[in-house]
Design a protein around this motif. Structure first.
Motif, PDB file in Angstrom:
ATOM      1  N   LYS A   1       7.455  -6.157  -8.007  1.00 19.46           N
ATOM      2  CA  LYS A   1       6.813  -6.851  -7.065  1.00 19.46           C
ATOM      3  C   LYS A   1       6.432  -5.939  -5.942  1.00 19.46           C
ATOM      4  CE  LYS A   1      10.384  -8.893  -4.295  1.00 19.46           C
ATOM      5  NZ  LYS A   1      11.003 -10.301  -4.000  1.00 19.46           N
ATOM      6  N   HIS A   2       5.221  -6.093  -5.237  1.00 15.52           N
ATOM      7  CA  HIS A   2       4.270  -7.080  -5.330  1.00 15.52           C
ATOM      8  C   HIS A   2       3.094  -6.244  -5.822  1.00 15.52           C
ATOM      9  CE1 HIS A   2       7.533  -7.993  -2.293  1.00 15.52           C
ATOM     10  NE2 HIS A   2       6.945  -9.328  -2.490  1.00 15.52           N
TER      11      HIS A   2
ATOM     12  N   LEU B   1      12.821 -21.675  -8.294  1.00 14.62           N
ATOM     13  CA  LEU B   1      13.664 -20.511  -7.592  1.00 14.62           C
ATOM     14  C   LEU B   1      14.427 -21.372  -6.616  1.00 14.62           C
ATOM     15  CD1 LEU B   1      11.362 -19.222  -4.642  1.00 14.62           C
ATOM     16  CD2 LEU B   1      10.472 -21.017  -6.085  1.00 14.62           C
TER      17      LEU B   1
ATOM     18  N   ASP C   1      15.806 -14.641  -5.273  1.00  6.78           N
ATOM     19  CA  ASP C   1      15.606 -13.531  -4.740  1.00  6.78           C
ATOM     20  C   ASP C   1      16.900 -12.557  -4.568  1.00  6.78           C
ATOM     21  OD1 ASP C   1      13.380 -15.057  -3.156  1.00  6.78           O
ATOM     22  OD2 ASP C   1      12.680 -13.194  -3.803  1.00  6.78           O
TER      23      ASP C   1
ATOM     24  N   ASP D   1       3.135 -14.858  -5.975  1.00  8.76           N
ATOM     25  CA  ASP D   1       4.261 -15.062  -4.615  1.00  8.76           C
ATOM     26  C   ASP D   1       3.955 -16.215  -4.297  1.00  8.76           C
ATOM     27  OD1 ASP D   1       5.041 -12.517  -2.525  1.00  8.76           O
ATOM     28  OD2 ASP D   1       5.875 -14.517  -2.822  1.00  8.76           O
ATOM     29  N   TYR D   2       4.749 -16.573  -3.298  1.00 10.44           N
ATOM     30  CA  TYR D   2       5.205 -17.880  -2.893  1.00 10.44           C
ATOM     31  C   TYR D   2       4.042 -18.418  -2.204  1.00 10.44           C
ATOM     32  CZ  TYR D   2       8.484 -21.449  -1.000  1.00 10.44           C
ATOM     33  OH  TYR D   2       9.009 -22.543  -0.665  1.00 10.44           O
TER      34      TYR D   2
ATOM     35  N   MET E   1       3.739 -20.062  -8.146  1.00 10.92           N
ATOM     36  CA  MET E   1       5.121 -20.215  -7.443  1.00 10.92           C
ATOM     37  C   MET E   1       4.610 -21.247  -6.216  1.00 10.92           C
ATOM     38  SD  MET E   1       7.370 -17.516  -5.438  1.00 10.92           S
ATOM     39  CE  MET E   1       7.891 -16.526  -6.569  1.00 10.92           C
TER      40      MET E   1
ATOM     41  N   MET F   1       5.363  -9.890 -10.167  1.00  7.64           N
ATOM     42  CA  MET F   1       4.915 -11.050  -9.225  1.00  7.64           C
ATOM     43  C   MET F   1       3.546 -10.411  -8.488  1.00  7.64           C
ATOM     44  SD  MET F   1       6.981 -12.324  -5.710  1.00  7.64           S
ATOM     45  CE  MET F   1       8.308 -12.943  -6.804  1.00  7.64           C
TER      46      MET F   1
ATOM     47  N   TRP G   1      16.868 -10.324   2.967  1.00  7.48           N
ATOM     48  CA  TRP G   1      17.344 -10.828   1.557  1.00  7.48           C
ATOM     49  C   TRP G   1      18.620 -10.603   1.111  1.00  7.48           C
ATOM     50  CZ3 TRP G   1      13.396 -13.724  -0.050  1.00  7.48           C
ATOM     51  CH2 TRP G   1      12.196 -13.542   0.137  1.00  7.48           C
TER      52      TRP G   1
ATOM     53  N   PHE H   1      13.727 -11.735  -8.695  1.00  8.63           N
ATOM     54  CA  PHE H   1      12.572 -11.402  -8.044  1.00  8.63           C
ATOM     55  C   PHE H   1      12.603 -10.172  -7.613  1.00  8.63           C
ATOM     56  CE2 PHE H   1      11.279 -15.387  -9.153  1.00  8.63           C
ATOM     57  CZ  PHE H   1      11.762 -16.452  -8.477  1.00  8.63           C
TER      58      PHE H   1
ATOM     59  N   TYR I   1       0.522  -4.071  -1.595  1.00 10.69           N
ATOM     60  CA  TYR I   1       1.105  -4.797  -0.616  1.00 10.69           C
ATOM     61  C   TYR I   1       1.387  -3.840   0.836  1.00 10.69           C
ATOM     62  CZ  TYR I   1       4.081  -8.549   1.311  1.00 10.69           C
ATOM     63  OH  TYR I   1       4.552  -9.698   1.897  1.00 10.69           O
TER      64      TYR I   1
ATOM     65  N   ARG J   1       9.035  -4.847   5.204  1.00 10.12           N
ATOM     66  CA  ARG J   1       9.539  -5.012   4.140  1.00 10.12           C
ATOM     67  C   ARG J   1       9.661  -3.366   3.546  1.00 10.12           C
ATOM     68  NH1 ARG J   1       7.363 -10.194   0.937  1.00 10.12           N
ATOM     69  NH2 ARG J   1       9.234  -9.780   0.121  1.00 10.12           N
TER      70      ARG J   1
ATOM     71  N   PHE K   1       0.333 -10.767  -1.943  1.00 11.77           N
ATOM     72  CA  PHE K   1      -0.404 -11.769  -0.827  1.00 11.77           C
ATOM     73  C   PHE K   1      -1.759 -10.891  -0.478  1.00 11.77           C
ATOM     74  CE2 PHE K   1       2.472 -15.054  -0.015  1.00 11.77           C
ATOM     75  CZ  PHE K   1       3.697 -14.640  -0.017  1.00 11.77           C
TER      76      PHE K   1
ATOM     77  N   GLU L   1      10.744  -9.717   5.434  1.00 20.23           N
ATOM     78  CA  GLU L   1       9.549 -10.243   5.312  1.00 20.23           C
ATOM     79  C   GLU L   1       9.170 -10.841   6.523  1.00 20.23           C
ATOM     80  OE1 GLU L   1       8.993 -13.153   2.321  1.00 20.23           O
ATOM     81  OE2 GLU L   1       6.846 -13.657   2.866  1.00 20.23           O
TER      82      GLU L   1
HETATM   83  C1  GLC Z   1       8.480 -14.494  -0.775  1.00 24.13           C
HETATM   84  C2  GLC Z   1       8.226 -13.009  -0.817  1.00 24.13           C
HETATM   85  C3  GLC Z   1       8.692 -12.451  -2.412  1.00 24.13           C
HETATM   86  C4  GLC Z   1       9.720 -13.531  -2.802  1.00 24.13           C
HETATM   87  C5  GLC Z   1       8.994 -15.066  -3.014  1.00 24.13           C
HETATM   88  C6  GLC Z   1      10.372 -15.983  -3.473  1.00 24.13           C
HETATM   89  O1  GLC Z   1       7.434 -14.854   0.150  1.00 24.13           O
HETATM   90  O2  GLC Z   1       6.928 -12.599  -0.737  1.00 24.13           O
HETATM   91  O3  GLC Z   1       9.047 -11.137  -2.510  1.00 24.13           O
HETATM   92  O4  GLC Z   1      10.213 -13.187  -4.215  1.00 24.13           O
HETATM   93  O5  GLC Z   1       8.720 -15.467  -1.715  1.00 24.13           O
HETATM   94  O6  GLC Z   1      11.054 -16.079  -2.422  1.00 24.13           O
END
Ligand code: GLC
Length: 729
Positions: free
Chosen positions: A196-197, A69, A99, A275-276, A307, A240, A414, A143, A201, A157, A243, A481
């Motif tokens: 997602k997510h 990514l 994203d 998720d990340y 990820m 995805m 984003w 994403f 969430y 979010r 968290f 976020e």
């Molecule tokens: C972020 C977000 C997720 C995003 C991912 C990659 O923490 O929660 O929505 O797609 O990491 O950036």
């Protein structure tokens, strides 16, 4: 029972992969070493500048990098892809994700704004244009869509989703997936979606991001699952994992949601990416003592790709060799990932075409689509005395507030590869809309540092003008976020700007630029008109100016409740009735003693520069057999002086059942454009899918019963009728 069976059989199962793809997957899998398999389960991040690090090139050359990514631009993407395809043993192409949440370079309104258009076609268009731009650069995986239901505007979010309602959220989820993937995601201009997510969430306690969630299975299935089911049924290739801690089992380690529901019930055949760093964060959650336990829990629960954290790559070799994790679990994850790569045509077309990249980004067609989406996302919240639209013959106009010149605020969170410089500011757009007028800009410093001098300047600008436009709300970094707010008031001293402008005694209107519902009561009592513009994207300012001066008529409606105060949260329209529903006349009822329990603006709210009347509501048949479909018809008329769009909304209420039901549930909507004086009949079909619900046994059912049907232009008020299913009147 037969009706129910017919219904279940009629529900679209996730699309089954083709036999050819399955054969190719199996053939490739059979050749792979364990290290190569684990390479497919690993997604790593590019550098902040969008380049790939030397390590990524090394991993690509040795076939140990399945996806990345944040590596951006056709040149860098092609270079890393070439490293994989010209050096690795099996030449499995890398999947490039990013994203792209509401646009790649041409930025569309934030998804909460797009949903406010109540037009899935508008959302599909935004997704299609975003995919065309992103795929031209070599990205093949977005994403997006974020389909989390959100009932708490403190959560930053909410900007990325479609709001509080599962029916509308499902319609928008389908539209996002259709726009991204089309009928064939391997075609140029098409990409893989990622719903997602997964899951729940948005129910974070206190609205604080990454927060703990406690959600009953009934609420999961009736409120939070539906938009994901809609995305899966629309063919979404990936999901995805989220968290949040979900009832004690984090969503990234939750076998019930990741496998029992997603695979067992829904037959989802794509793959799930964490998720990340969420796999490694299972340690923070306290359900894994180390990376090895985190890897084992996440993979065996159903997370196929990790990820950024590297617990799979670092621990699975030993876990598999020790028999702690079956090789079959690794193979199934690899199978799902390869399946998506084959369905994307990545093996046949792994590289980006630089010529297409130049042609697509910020094209006139992209900008036109973004402009239209922005206009259709605007919500007229208040327009006392019809002060909007403003006259184009104004000689002097004051444009007030830091956000009037904040281009980044137009793009919101984003914003992909969007550039504020690509966008006109609201002040610019007002100047362009009134070329002959004098525009006095009194914009002050940043929102957080407005001074007495700024307030004074606003007052002077308004006094010197024929009308004043106050642009206020949130800067781009106040939502998205990790951006929960404990107050929804206008940040800083912006309200004082509005008060100073209003004190000048000239017509004053407000434009709100924000990523979430705000508590606007003080503003609403200061200025007669408020236009909710959200974060309207690269072409948003032009759309705002068009609405301010009447070249566009706002037709958007809210998809999230606006509370009067933060203390009312959670507040949403499809709430239960309870045993003592709120009542002013009876003290011992579910209300507040220090203010109204009702919202500032309800779900579905939106005004227009014209007026609409609904009439002739009919339900046919009024008494329907179980499993039958009733047709609801209503006539909508534009009885104002100018064309406009009405959003006709159908809500159901079942007053009695074996379990409690919401006081209203959206089960149909239609945005209708009408000329002045024009009328049209709008039709809705109500079948078991709309009328049924989960019984006490958590099984879908549509028992006999009475329904109240309300059709209106918001979730409050409208025409009502009765529908009886399976019984006598
Ligand atoms: C972020 C977000 C997720 C995003 C991912 C990659 O923490 O929660 O929505 O797609 O990491 O950036």
């Amino acid at each position: 029972m037969i009706a129910l069976l017919a219904l279940i059989l009629s529900l679209p199962a996730a699309a089954a992969p083709s036999a050819d793809v399955e054969a190719r997957v199996q053939e490739l899998l059979s050749k792979m070493t364990l290290e190569e398999k684990l390479g497919q389960l690993q997604q790593l991040d590019g550098r902040a500048d969008g380049k790939a690090s030397p390590e990524l090139f090394d991993l690509a050359r040795t076939g140990r990098l399945g996806a990345v990514l944040g590596v951006l631009g056709s040149s860098e993407i092609n270079a890393l892809q070439r490293a994989a395809l010209e050096n690795s043993r099996l030449k499995i192409p890398i999947l490039f994700g990013f994203d792209v949440i509401h646009g790649y370079r041409t930025i569309f309104p934030i998804p909460l704004a797009l949903a406010s258009s109540w037009d899935p076609g508008e959302v599909e268009s935004a997704a299609r244009v975003s995919a065309r731009e992103a795929e031209a650069t070599g990205l093949r995986w977005m994403f997006s869509p974020m389909v989390d239901i959100a009932r708490d505007p403190r959560w930053g979010r909410v900007a990325e989703g479609a709001g509080e309602d599962p029916y509308l959220g499902s319609a928008m989820a389908r539209a996002w997936v259709r726009g991204y993937q089309g009928d064939d995601p391997s075609q140029p201009g098409r990409v893989a979606a990622c719903a997602k997510h997964w899951v729940g969430y948005g129910a974070a306690e206190g609205g604080r991001d990454y927060g703990t969630t406690e959600i009953s299975e009934r609420t999961l299935r009736e409120i939070y699952f539906p938009p994901f089911k809609a995305a899966v049924d629309a063919g979404a290739l990936t999901l995805m994992s989220a968290f949040n801690d979900l009832d004690g089992v984090p969503s990234t380690a939750n076998r019930f949601t990741l496998t029992d529901v997603l695979r067992g019930e829904w037959k989802f055949s794509g793959f799930v990416v964490s998720d990340y760093n969420a796999v490694h964060e299972l340690i923070n959650h306290g359900v894994a003592q180390d990376g090895a336990q985190a890897a084992a829990r996440a993979l065996t629960a159903g997370v196929d790709m990790e990820m950024v954290s590297r617990d799979y790559a670092q621990n699975l070799p030993e876990l598999v060799r020790a028999g702690a994790v079956p090789l079959s679990a690794v193979d199934e994850a690899v199978r799902r990932i390869l399946r998506v790569k084959f369905e994307l045509g990545l093996f046949e077309r792994p590289y980006a075409d630089p010529a297409r990249e130049d042609a697509e980004l910020l094209s006139a067609a992209s900008r036109a689509a973004a402009r239209r989406a922005a206009e259709r996302s605007l919500v007229l919240l208040q327009n006392d005395g019809g002060v909007l639209p403003l006259s184009k013959s104004l000689k002097t106009v004051a444009v007030i507030g830091p956000l009037a010149v904040d281009r980044a605020a137009l793009l919101g969170s984003w914003s992909g590869e969007g550039r504020p410089a690509d966008a006109a500011s609201v002040a610019d757009a007002v100047r362009a809309a009134l070329p002959g007028a004098r525009v006095i800009a009194s914009t002050g410093g940043a929102i957080g540092s407005l001074s007495d001098a700024d307030i004074q300047s606003a007052s002077e600008a308004a006094r010197a003008a024929d009308a004043a436009i106050v642009v206020l709300g949130e800067s781009a970094d106040m939502s998205g976020e990790a951006s929960a707010r404990s107050s929804l008031d206008l940040p800083g001293r912006q309200l004082e700007l509005a008060r100073a402008a209003a004190a000048a005694g000239k017509p004053v209107v407000a434009v709100a630029l924000n990523g979430r519902p705000l508590t606007l009561a003080p503003l609403l009592s200061t200025v007669p008109a408020v236009l909710e513009a959200w974060q309207p994207g690269t072409e948003g300012a032009a759309a705002v100016a068009a609405a301010l001066f009447g070249d566009a008529n706002p037709g958007g409606h809210l998809t999230m409740t606006f509370p009067r105060s933060t203390g009312q949260i959670p507040i949403y329209y499809d709430h239960k009735n309870g045993g003592r529903p709120a009542s002013e006349s009876d003290h011992f009822t579910s209300k507040y003693i220090d203010g109204p329990w009702t919202p500032q603006f309800p779900f579905g709210w939106g005004l227009s520069y014209t007026t609409f009347t609904l009439s002739g509501l009919s339900v046919t048949p009024a008494v329907a057999a179980p499993g039958a479909t009733a047709i609801v018809r209503v006539e909508v008329s534009n009885d104002g002086a100018r064309a406009g769009d009405a959003v006709v909304q159908l809500y159901l209420r079942r007053r009695f059942a074996e379990v409690t039901r919401p006081v209203a549930e959206l089960k149909g909507f239609s945005r209708v454009g009408l000329k002045s004086g024009e009328s049209r009949v709008v039709e809705f079909a109500l079948g078991p899918a709309e009328l049924g619900f989960l019984g006490a046994d958590m099984k879908f059912s549509e028992p006999p019963g009475d329904y109240e049907i309300t059709v209106g232009t918001s979730s409050v008020g409208g025409l009502t009728a009765r529908l009886t299913v399976g019984g006598r009147r």
